[in-house]
Design a protein around this motif. Structure first.
Motif, short mmCIF file in Angstrom:
data_model
loop_
_atom_site.label_atom_id
_atom_site.label_comp_id
_atom_site.label_asym_id
_atom_site.label_seq_id
_atom_site.Cartn_x
_atom_site.Cartn_y
_atom_site.Cartn_z
N LEU A 174 0.83 -1.27 0.06
CA LEU A 174 -0.02 -0.03 0.11
C LEU A 174 0.95 1.10 -0.12
O LEU A 174 0.30 2.25 -0.72
N ASP A 175 2.00 1.28 0.79
CA ASP A 175 3.04 2.46 0.68
C ASP A 175 3.62 2.47 -0.68
O ASP A 175 3.64 3.58 -1.18
N ALA A 176 3.68 1.44 -1.41
CA ALA A 176 4.32 1.50 -2.91
C ALA A 176 3.24 2.00 -3.61
O ALA A 176 3.44 2.98 -4.64
N LEU A 177 1.89 1.86 -3.41
CA LEU A 177 0.79 2.07 -4.13
C LEU A 177 0.55 3.82 -4.16
O LEU A 177 0.25 4.55 -5.04
N VAL A 178 0.75 4.10 -2.95
CA VAL A 178 0.65 5.46 -2.44
C VAL A 178 1.69 6.25 -3.14
O VAL A 178 1.83 7.45 -3.61
N ALA A 179 3.08 5.61 -3.04
CA ALA A 179 4.25 6.44 -3.66
C ALA A 179 4.02 6.58 -5.17
O ALA A 179 4.42 7.54 -5.63
N ALA A 180 3.39 5.50 -5.73
CA ALA A 180 3.22 5.50 -7.15
C ALA A 180 2.18 6.66 -7.61
O ALA A 180 2.35 7.40 -8.43
N HIS A 181 1.10 7.09 -6.77
CA HIS A 181 0.25 8.16 -6.83
C HIS A 181 0.96 9.41 -6.77
O HIS A 181 0.47 10.26 -7.54
N ILE A 182 1.83 9.44 -5.78
CA ILE A 182 2.50 10.90 -5.52
C ILE A 182 3.26 11.11 -6.87
O ILE A 182 3.28 12.22 -7.06
#
Length: 266
Positions: free
Chosen positions: A186-194
């Motif tokens: 989920l952290d990776a997914l948020v980082a990708a959206h950022i």
């Protein structure tokens, strides 16, 4: 001082009395002055006059003075949140302190800042509790990330740098077994959206782009694309608990799977 008494809908023929005062109809909502009493009696009656069945509930009141919580945190601009026993966030006062019934109930707190390992805990049951938190710096990891929809890239393969606690800063939740220093998919997914949306993606707007169920971890929306059948893989496999049950394993949700340096998330 007042306490609100509310009753959900039952039969309109039922009679409810609160400290002897009748309330008729399917709903009850009243405020009781408790400044000079130490208990409240609620009586519910149903049936005909001859065969009426009455159940009485006695609510005993114990008056407790509110106490003040002081949070000393470093870095000083870390995000501090305090929650009451029902999970409601306690508002911070103008003096930077929190008021609550800390001596008789379990309140919790969290301290977060991007780039630091988040801290959580239970507020001590004291009359004037003071909590000091010194956040430890977290190390970002390099993760190769990509996302597709119907065999078309939403985000081509590229390196993102998630860090522990990143998703929580944007309002998302982790699975119960995730530790503060863990980095999740989920952290990776948020980082990708950022990386994809830049300044458009904030804590207030995040769910417009990425919607993840806080309990199940189900991805309901990703890169503004809604779907009920989104899936993910880490290093080409479905993350799981490694415990074989029958012919399979229990898969991790996106807010449960822990990743490491060099992993590939798709």
């Amino acid at each position: 001082d007042t306490i609100s008494i509310n009753r959900a809908y039952t039969k309109s023929s039922n009679t409810v009395t609160v400290n002897g005062q009748p309330y008729e109809g399917g709903f009850l909502s009243c405020d009781i002055d408790v400044s000079k009493i130490d208990q409240i009696e609620v009586a519910v009656s149903g049936g005909s006059d001859e065969n009426a069945l009455t159940t009485t509930y006695t609510i005993h009141l114990s008056k407790v003075d509110a106490s003040v919580l002081t949070m000393n945190v470093s870095p000083k601009d870390a995000v501090v949140k305090v929650f009451d026993p029902n999970g409601n966030e306690v508002e911070v006062g103008e003096d930077g302190k929190y008021i609550g019934m800390f001596t008789v109930a379990d309140y919790t707190y969290s301290v977060m800042k991007e780039g630091y390992i988040p801290a959580k805990g239970v507020v001590p049951r004291e009359s004037a509790p003071t909590i000091s938190v010194d956040l430890e710096k977290a190390t970002p990891i390099d993760v190769t990330f990509s996302a597709q929809d119907q065999n078309r890239y939403l985000m081509p393969r590229q390196t993102v740098k998630p860090v522990a606690g990143l998703a929580e800063l944007y309002g998302y939740s982790y699975g119960d077994q995730v530790k503060p220093a863990d980095v999740t998919t989920l952290d990776a997914l948020v980082a990708a959206h950022i990386a994809y949306y830049g300044e458009e993606f904030t804590a207030k707007t995040a769910e417009n782009f990425l919607d993840v169920d806080s309990n199940s971890g189900l991805i309901r929306k990703m890169f503004e694309k809604e779907s009920s059948s989104l899936s993910f893989a880490v290093n080409g496999r479905c993350p799981n608990d490694g415990v074989q049950v029958g012919n399979g394993y229990t898969a991790y949700s996106v807010h449960e799977a822990v990743i490491e340096e060099g992993d590939v998330v798709e």
